[in-house]
Write an enzyme that holds these catalytic residues in place. Structure first.
Site, PDB file in Angstrom:
ATOM      1  CG  HIS A 113      -6.039   8.008   6.297  1.00 58.22           C
ATOM      2  ND1 HIS A 113      -4.885   8.756   6.366  1.00 58.22           N
ATOM      3  CD2 HIS A 113      -7.048   8.880   6.472  1.00 58.22           C
ATOM      4  CE1 HIS A 113      -5.204  10.022   6.586  1.00 58.22           C
ATOM      5  NE2 HIS A 113      -6.504  10.132   6.648  1.00 58.22           N
ATOM      6  CB  ALA A 159       6.548  20.730  -6.944  1.00 54.00           C
ATOM      7  CB  ALA A 211       6.033  18.854 -10.885  1.00 56.27           C
ATOM      8  NE  ARG A 216       1.408   8.528 -20.403  1.00 58.71           N
ATOM      9  CZ  ARG A 216       1.848   9.754 -20.300  1.00 58.71           C
ATOM     10  NH1 ARG A 216       2.231  10.220 -19.154  1.00 58.71           N
ATOM     11  NH2 ARG A 216       1.943  10.555 -21.321  1.00 58.71           N
ATOM     12  CE  LYS A 226      12.803  11.533 -21.047  1.00 56.67           C
ATOM     13  NZ  LYS A 226      13.518  12.708 -21.474  1.00 56.67           N
TER      14      LYS A 226
END
Length: 181
Positions: A73, A106, A124, A144, A147
């Site tokens: 939200h 993480a 991470a 993005r 690989k």
């Protein structure tokens, strides 16, 4: 304060106080109706229980590292509603769906209205702002594709069995740095 809010707050405090990620994962399975869906073989390391868990669906074999945040939200309606207009705005809320065989690194941030397909690794510190419709390794801000999943598996196969020995790990680490200089 409503009774539902008090219950949610109580659950969040109890969840945060659980000492290990294993205990938190077991707690989630005991309370799996909190989420829209929770698949098999979940590993959930974050200490913070997401808001609006009912808007989050988690597939099978999903591993979520520490510090991950799920945003379902926004709060812009508070700003818009204080502008003195007649129009009153409501909060924007949207689901998050995580497919099967997904690892979320993480301190990753998953934004609302995002679907993550199967066989995805998210590096991470990434921020996922839109759907991930192609399997593979994803990372960055915004995330993005780095690989393919198969390329990652081939590289991972090269890790030697002797890396469980701490001294060996240090020798490999230091020798790699000497080669670069």
């Amino acid at each position: 304060m409503t009774f539902c809010y008090i219950i949610k707050l109580y659950r969040k405090v109890i969840f945060a106080l659980l000492p290990t990620s294993g205990a938190r994962t077991k707690w989630l399975y005991r309370h799996k109706k909190l989420f829209h869906h929770v698949g098999k073989d979940l590993f959930f390391q974050p200490r913070k229980l997401p808001d609006d868990t009912e808007l989050i669906a988690i597939g099978n074999n999903v591993k979520i590292a520490s510090g991950c945040t799920f945003i379902t939200h926004d709060i812009i309606h508070y700003v818009l509603n204080c502008r003195g207009e007649e129009q009153k705005y409501i909060p924007y809320r949207a689901p998050i769906q995580i497919g099967n065989n997904v690892m979320i690194g993480a301190n990753t941030l998953i934004m609302p209205n995002v679907k993550i397909c199967d066989d995805v690794i998210i590096a991470a510190g990434s921020i996922v702002t839109k759907d991930i419709n192609l399997s593979g390794v994803w990372g960055g801000v915004p995330a993005r594709r780095i690989k393919s999943f198969e390329e990652f598996i081939e590289k991972r196969k090269l890790i030697r069995a002797d890396t469980n020995d701490i001294e060996n790990l240090w020798q490999i680490f230091l020798s790699q740095r000497q080669e670069k200089h």
